[in-house]
Design a protein around this motif. Structure first.
Motif, PDB file in Angstrom:
ATOM      1  N   UNK A 104       0.681  -1.215   0.100  1.00 15.02           N
ATOM      2  CA  UNK A 104      -0.035  -0.030  -0.068  1.00 15.02           C
ATOM      3  C   UNK A 104       1.050   1.082   0.146  1.00 15.02           C
ATOM      4  N   UNK A 105       2.096   0.996   0.137  1.00 15.91           N
ATOM      5  CA  UNK A 105       3.083   2.342   0.243  1.00 15.91           C
ATOM      6  C   UNK A 105       3.032   2.836   1.427  1.00 15.91           C
ATOM      7  N   UNK A 106       4.014   3.996   1.354  1.00 18.11           N
ATOM      8  CA  UNK A 106       4.126   4.559   2.594  1.00 18.11           C
ATOM      9  C   UNK A 106       3.262   5.920   2.535  1.00 18.11           C
ATOM     10  N   UNK A 107       2.873   6.244   3.399  1.00 21.09           N
ATOM     11  CA  UNK A 107       1.709   7.557   3.590  1.00 21.09           C
ATOM     12  C   UNK A 107       2.643   8.653   3.059  1.00 21.09           C
ATOM     13  N   UNK A 108       1.825   9.594   1.974  1.00 24.39           N
ATOM     14  CA  UNK A 108       2.419  10.615   1.589  1.00 24.39           C
ATOM     15  C   UNK A 108       2.996  11.947   2.262  1.00 24.39           C
ATOM     16  N   UNK A 109       2.451  11.893   3.382  1.00 21.24           N
ATOM     17  CA  UNK A 109       2.725  12.890   4.515  1.00 21.24           C
ATOM     18  C   UNK A 109       2.993  12.268   5.633  1.00 21.24           C
ATOM     19  N   UNK A 110       3.094  12.879   6.837  1.00 23.43           N
ATOM     20  CA  UNK A 110       3.643  12.469   8.001  1.00 23.43           C
ATOM     21  C   UNK A 110       2.562  11.660   9.125  1.00 23.43           C
ATOM     22  N   UNK A 111       1.355  11.767   8.591  1.00 21.40           N
ATOM     23  CA  UNK A 111       0.619  11.047   9.428  1.00 21.40           C
ATOM     24  C   UNK A 111       0.794   9.519   9.615  1.00 21.40           C
ATOM     25  N   UNK A 112       0.165   8.804  10.613  1.00 17.45           N
ATOM     26  CA  UNK A 112       0.630   7.416  10.667  1.00 17.45           C
ATOM     27  C   UNK A 112       0.221   6.647  10.013  1.00 17.45           C
ATOM     28  N   UNK A 113       0.587   5.295   9.911  1.00 16.19           N
ATOM     29  CA  UNK A 113       0.424   4.315   9.168  1.00 16.19           C
ATOM     30  C   UNK A 113      -1.033   3.622   9.243  1.00 16.19           C
ATOM     31  N   UNK A 114      -1.585   3.467  10.475  1.00 13.39           N
ATOM     32  CA  UNK A 114      -2.874   2.985  10.675  1.00 13.39           C
ATOM     33  C   UNK A 114      -3.988   3.847   9.868  1.00 13.39           C
ATOM     34  N   UNK A 115      -3.773   5.293  10.041  1.00 11.63           N
ATOM     35  CA  UNK A 115      -4.748   6.269   9.161  1.00 11.63           C
ATOM     36  C   UNK A 115      -4.569   5.951   7.837  1.00 11.63           C
ATOM     37  N   UNK A 116      -3.325   5.646   7.350  1.00 11.06           N
ATOM     38  CA  UNK A 116      -3.051   5.444   5.624  1.00 11.06           C
ATOM     39  C   UNK A 116      -3.784   4.278   5.283  1.00 11.06           C
ATOM     40  N   UNK A 117      -3.670   3.005   5.976  1.00  9.94           N
ATOM     41  CA  UNK A 117      -4.113   1.647   5.544  1.00  9.94           C
ATOM     42  C   UNK A 117      -5.742   1.757   5.776  1.00  9.94           C
ATOM     43  N   UNK A 118      -6.294   2.530   6.648  1.00  9.10           N
ATOM     44  CA  UNK A 118      -7.643   2.421   6.767  1.00  9.10           C
ATOM     45  C   UNK A 118      -8.208   3.464   5.907  1.00  9.10           C
ATOM     46  N   UNK A 119      -7.262   4.461   5.242  1.00 10.16           N
ATOM     47  CA  UNK A 119      -8.166   5.430   4.551  1.00 10.16           C
ATOM     48  C   UNK A 119      -8.440   4.949   3.105  1.00 10.16           C
ATOM     49  N   UNK A 120      -9.618   5.308   2.291  1.00  8.33           N
ATOM     50  CA  UNK A 120      -9.802   4.920   0.947  1.00  8.33           C
ATOM     51  C   UNK A 120      -8.808   5.312  -0.116  1.00  8.33           C
ATOM     52  N   UNK A 121      -8.354   4.576  -0.679  1.00  9.40           N
ATOM     53  CA  UNK A 121      -7.435   4.808  -1.886  1.00  9.40           C
ATOM     54  C   UNK A 121      -7.942   5.929  -2.849  1.00  9.40           C
ATOM     55  N   UNK A 122      -7.153   6.740  -3.315  1.00 10.62           N
ATOM     56  CA  UNK A 122      -7.496   8.013  -4.425  1.00 10.62           C
ATOM     57  C   UNK A 122      -6.827   7.916  -5.310  1.00 10.62           C
ATOM     58  N   UNK A 123      -7.274   8.261  -6.622  1.00  9.06           N
ATOM     59  CA  UNK A 123      -6.618   8.361  -7.906  1.00  9.06           C
ATOM     60  C   UNK A 123      -6.051   7.291  -8.266  1.00  9.06           C
ATOM     61  N   UNK A 124      -4.667   7.134  -8.690  1.00  6.92           N
ATOM     62  CA  UNK A 124      -3.979   5.879  -9.255  1.00  6.92           C
ATOM     63  C   UNK A 124      -3.772   4.989  -8.245  1.00  6.92           C
ATOM     64  N   UNK A 125      -3.978   5.204  -6.859  1.00  5.12           N
ATOM     65  CA  UNK A 125      -4.038   4.268  -5.797  1.00  5.12           C
ATOM     66  C   UNK A 125      -4.974   3.168  -5.923  1.00  5.12           C
ATOM     67  N   UNK A 126      -6.098   3.538  -6.526  1.00  4.89           N
ATOM     68  CA  UNK A 126      -7.222   2.585  -6.867  1.00  4.89           C
ATOM     69  C   UNK A 126      -6.653   1.489  -7.583  1.00  4.89           C
ATOM     70  N   UNK A 127      -6.282   1.881  -8.734  1.00  7.51           N
ATOM     71  CA  UNK A 127      -5.647   0.953  -9.780  1.00  7.51           C
ATOM     72  C   UNK A 127      -4.789   0.256  -9.151  1.00  7.51           C
ATOM     73  N   UNK A 128      -3.561   0.605  -8.380  1.00  7.39           N
ATOM     74  CA  UNK A 128      -2.539   0.093  -7.823  1.00  7.39           C
ATOM     75  C   UNK A 128      -3.139  -1.363  -6.817  1.00  7.39           C
TER      76      UNK A 128
END
Length: 125
Positions: free
Chosen positions: A75-99
């Protein structure tokens, strides 16, 4: 079906295994997100540490072993400094959906090979 938080997924995995008569953790395939892999990439692994993944730690705790197959979906690293749990629980956006879709398709293919031909064959593909 059991509904538990990911951090306690060992409870649900063990319940499903018990229901289907699976007593050997080596026959279990766990699919999980991985911040250390680029989005959509997959890696197959047998055993080892959970690398801070609380869900894997829960499964290992329930079985008393880390000897189970893991299909890691990047799922890659978060683009900003917010923590991993928030990143993996958020909905993918843009090209992230295809990935994400590609990663899921690759994971399904890998699981089919694991079931039909074994982990070693799947790892060589």
């Amino acid at each position: 079906a059991s509904e538990v938080y990911m951090n306690r997924s060992g409870v649900a995995v063990q319940a499903v295994c018990r229901e289907h008569g699976v007593t050997d953790a080596r026959r279990v395939v766990v699919v999980h997100d991985d911040l250390d892999l680029p989005p959509g990439r997959i890696r197959l692994k047998f055993g080892g540490s959970g690398a801070g993944h609380n869900g894997l730690a829960s499964i290992a705790g329930q079985f008393g072993t880390t000897d189970f197959v893991r299909v890691r979906i990047g799922v890659g690293k978060p683009p900003t400094k917010f923590d991993g749990p928030n990143w993996v629980l958020s909905r993918p956006q843009g090209e992230q959906v295809e990935h994400q879709d590609q990663g899921i398709r690759r994971a399904v293919e890998a699981i089919e090979v694991i079931i039909m031909e074994g982990l070693q064959k799947a790892m060589c593909r």
